[in-house]
Design an enzyme around this catalytic site. Structure first.
Site, PDB file in Angstrom:
ATOM      1  N   HIS A   1      -2.570  -7.586   4.233  1.00 58.66           N
ATOM      2  CA  HIS A   1      -1.086  -8.080   4.384  1.00 58.66           C
ATOM      3  C   HIS A   1      -0.264  -8.338   5.269  1.00 58.66           C
ATOM      4  O   HIS A   1       0.920  -8.391   6.163  1.00 58.66           O
ATOM      5  CB  HIS A   1      -0.757  -6.262   5.076  1.00 58.66           C
ATOM      6  CG  HIS A   1       0.583  -5.691   4.095  1.00 58.66           C
ATOM      7  ND1 HIS A   1       0.915  -4.842   3.062  1.00 58.66           N
ATOM      8  CD2 HIS A   1       1.961  -6.160   4.429  1.00 58.66           C
ATOM      9  CE1 HIS A   1       1.745  -5.052   2.359  1.00 58.66           C
ATOM     10  NE2 HIS A   1       2.957  -5.861   3.348  1.00 58.66           N
TER      11      HIS A   1
ATOM     12  N   SER B   1       7.715  -8.687  -4.937  1.00 59.82           N
ATOM     13  CA  SER B   1       7.950  -7.633  -4.103  1.00 59.82           C
ATOM     14  C   SER B   1       9.056  -5.961  -5.158  1.00 59.82           C
ATOM     15  O   SER B   1       9.837  -6.641  -5.053  1.00 59.82           O
ATOM     16  CB  SER B   1       8.187  -7.695  -2.774  1.00 59.82           C
ATOM     17  OG  SER B   1       8.310  -6.591  -1.816  1.00 59.82           O
TER      18      SER B   1
ATOM     19  N   TYR C   1       4.977  -0.896  -4.546  1.00 57.02           N
ATOM     20  CA  TYR C   1       4.184   0.455  -4.052  1.00 57.02           C
ATOM     21  C   TYR C   1       4.735   1.781  -4.120  1.00 57.02           C
ATOM     22  O   TYR C   1       5.191   2.265  -5.080  1.00 57.02           O
ATOM     23  CB  TYR C   1       5.521   0.650  -2.616  1.00 57.02           C
ATOM     24  CG  TYR C   1       5.321  -1.049  -1.380  1.00 57.02           C
ATOM     25  CD1 TYR C   1       4.708  -1.010  -1.041  1.00 57.02           C
ATOM     26  CD2 TYR C   1       6.212  -1.421  -1.593  1.00 57.02           C
ATOM     27  CE1 TYR C   1       4.520  -2.045   0.082  1.00 57.02           C
ATOM     28  CE2 TYR C   1       6.532  -3.060  -0.885  1.00 57.02           C
ATOM     29  CZ  TYR C   1       5.261  -2.691  -0.193  1.00 57.02           C
ATOM     30  OH  TYR C   1       5.363  -4.299   0.748  1.00 57.02           O
TER      31      TYR C   1
ATOM     32  N   LYS D   1      -3.956  -4.590  -4.704  1.00 56.93           N
ATOM     33  CA  LYS D   1      -3.845  -5.660  -3.396  1.00 56.93           C
ATOM     34  C   LYS D   1      -3.754  -4.461  -2.320  1.00 56.93           C
ATOM     35  O   LYS D   1      -3.253  -4.159  -1.909  1.00 56.93           O
ATOM     36  CB  LYS D   1      -2.627  -6.070  -3.057  1.00 56.93           C
ATOM     37  CG  LYS D   1      -1.621  -7.177  -2.498  1.00 56.93           C
ATOM     38  CD  LYS D   1      -0.277  -7.636  -2.364  1.00 56.93           C
ATOM     39  CE  LYS D   1      -0.033  -8.715  -1.133  1.00 56.93           C
ATOM     40  NZ  LYS D   1      -0.179  -8.254  -0.112  1.00 56.93           N
TER      41      LYS D   1
ATOM     42  N   ARG E   1      -1.472 -21.764   5.990  1.00 57.11           N
ATOM     43  CA  ARG E   1      -0.297 -22.985   6.115  1.00 57.11           C
ATOM     44  C   ARG E   1      -1.184 -24.370   5.561  1.00 57.11           C
ATOM     45  O   ARG E   1       0.167 -25.272   5.827  1.00 57.11           O
ATOM     46  CB  ARG E   1      -0.978 -22.295   7.626  1.00 57.11           C
ATOM     47  CG  ARG E   1       0.045 -21.484   7.986  1.00 57.11           C
ATOM     48  CD  ARG E   1       1.940 -20.967   8.238  1.00 57.11           C
ATOM     49  NE  ARG E   1       2.045 -19.817   8.271  1.00 57.11           N
ATOM     50  CZ  ARG E   1       1.973 -18.947   8.271  1.00 57.11           C
ATOM     51  NH1 ARG E   1       1.200 -18.601   6.597  1.00 57.11           N
ATOM     52  NH2 ARG E   1       2.451 -17.784   9.027  1.00 57.11           N
TER      53      ARG E   1
ATOM     54  N   THR F   1       0.049  -2.534  -4.370  1.00 54.05           N
ATOM     55  CA  THR F   1       0.091  -2.515  -2.701  1.00 54.05           C
ATOM     56  C   THR F   1      -0.388  -1.381  -2.250  1.00 54.05           C
ATOM     57  O   THR F   1      -0.445  -0.240  -2.529  1.00 54.05           O
ATOM     58  CB  THR F   1       1.142  -2.950  -2.129  1.00 54.05           C
ATOM     59  OG1 THR F   1       1.394  -4.708  -2.229  1.00 54.05           O
ATOM     60  CG2 THR F   1       0.728  -2.761  -0.680  1.00 54.05           C
TER      61      THR F   1
END
Length: 404
Positions: A286, A117, A139, A262, A321, A165
């Site tokens: 997101h 990130s 970003y 994304k 998960r 993003t």
């Protein structure tokens, strides 16, 4: 005896990601756990992400030789050990000291890429130096020159891809996160008391290192304002609601390697990105943290695959998960899937060892799913192996924590 998840400190005892989540919850201060787990508004999207995977059922074949199984595939022409990528997640220094480094080392050892990130707390150069297949998420802040500087740093560091993003033109409304504070970035009394009761956490995160800092935003933030406490308000004002397809064209001209968008959820947007020369799309909402009442990515994945054709790389995230979820993602048309919270639970529970164990759990579940499915080779999985009759959103609601 009542069933109970293990909540101790030995990550090797965790049987699944849910158990790592319980261990993380026992260690983290409440405000950190809420930041990690929470979603927007009423968290309808958050729950739908998980329920959509639950509603997909396998249709296994029997009497198939599954004595030799292969869980690997290729991504951008290079083999990965399983169809997984660690998703970009910010503020990981609040979970453990230099958490992004732990994620990178675990990803490299597992043979999968890591997407870092832009609001991580370790410099991108240090992550790239680990030897992991490094993707850098950005970003598109208002200051394009400073943004170009981050892109140039990623190129110099040898990053494989830039991930743009696009679904944060404004910040989502995360009410439960905000309830922890009496003023911006100032915890209320209950959370301060809770924090005081977590000495293992603050000796790891705050002492002697101090508040984690945004090591990739030095040119964007005012001097001396790059710590988490001071940067949050400033960064919220840097989100650019004017972001549009011309900015994607600008980045395509600036970046010579793989360019990934994304935030795609519609076939028409996917086709437009393809026409601009984008190399891959991440189908995502997101992790339920932006627009509430939003479709789940796995629901729209088949239509997007049909629109862009088989040659474009598609990655899906939000809600994964179990290793079986990654197999379902392949069956629905994805080349691979991203997971953020699943590996962060491991990170919060036990640092690098916790991430390693989380990835080992997922890999074992993928392998076992292939064997029980009667499909020993992951790349042979297709829509023939699943059924989603009955409507995805009618599945049983998930636990509070669902994923980016």
């Amino acid at each position: 005896m009542k069933r109970r998840l293990y909540r101790g400190r030995d990550v090797r005892r965790a049987q699944n990601i849910a158990e790592l989540r319980a261990m993380a919850a026992a260690r983290l201060p409440n405000f950190c756990l809420e930041y990690l787990e929470g979603g927007a508004d009423d968290e309808l999207t958050l729950r739908r992400n998980r329920a959509s995977f639950d509603a997909i059922a396998f249709t296994p074949r029997t009497l198939v030789d599954v004595s030799a199984r292969d869980s690997g595939c290729t991504l951008f022409g290079e083999r990965i050990s399983m169809p997984a990528v660690i998703a970009p997640t910010g503020f990981n220094g609040l979970l453990t000291h230099e958490g992004d480094l732990a994620l990178a080392h675990a990803a490299r050892e597992a043979g999968i890429p890591m997407c870092q990130s832009m609001v991580s707390t370790v410099a991108l150069e240090r992550i790239a130096e680990t030897g992991v297949r490094h993707w850098m998420q950005i970003y598109p802040f208002k200051d394009r020159e400073n943004l170009a500087g981050v892109v140039r740093r990623a190129e110099a560091a040898g990053s494989e891809a830039i991930v743009v993003t696009t679904d944060v033109p404004v910040l989502g409304n995360r009410e439960w996160d905000r309830r922890n504070y009496r003023a911006p970035m100032k915890l209320d009394l209950a959370n301060l008391i809770d924090l005081a009761m977590r000495p293992n956490w603050w000796w790891d995160v705050l002492v002697p290192h101090g508040m984690p800092r945004f090591r990739n935003l030095g040119d964007v933030l005012p001097p001396g304002r790059d710590d988490a406490r001071n940067a949050a308000t400033f960064l919220s004002k840097q989100m650019d609601p004017s972001l549009n397809w011309e900015d994607v064209q600008w980045l395509r001209g600036l970046w010579p390697r793989k360019l990934i968008i994304k935030g795609i959820l519609r076939p028409d947007d996917a086709l437009r990105a393809k026409a601009l020369g984008v190399d891959a799309l991440i189908i995502t909402n997101h992790g339920g943290r932006q627009l509430d009442s939003c479709v789940a990515p796995i629901e729209v994945l088949p239509a997007i695959r049909s629109a862009v054709g088989p040659e474009m790389t598609l990655i899906v995230d939000s809600g994964l998960r179990r290793g079986s979820d990654f197999v379902k993602a392949r069956a629905m048309g994805a080349d691979a899937a991203m997971s953020g919270r699943a590996t962060l639970y491991g990170l919060a529970a036990g640092g690098k060892d916790g991430v390693t164990h989380a990835l080992a759990i997922l890999r074992a579940e993928i392998d076992r799913t292939l064997g029980l499915l009667g499909c020993p080779v992951l790349t042979d999985v297709s829509s023939d192996w699943v059924s989603s009759q009955g409507g995805m959103h009618h599945a049983t609601p998930a636990l509070q924590g669902v994923e980016c």
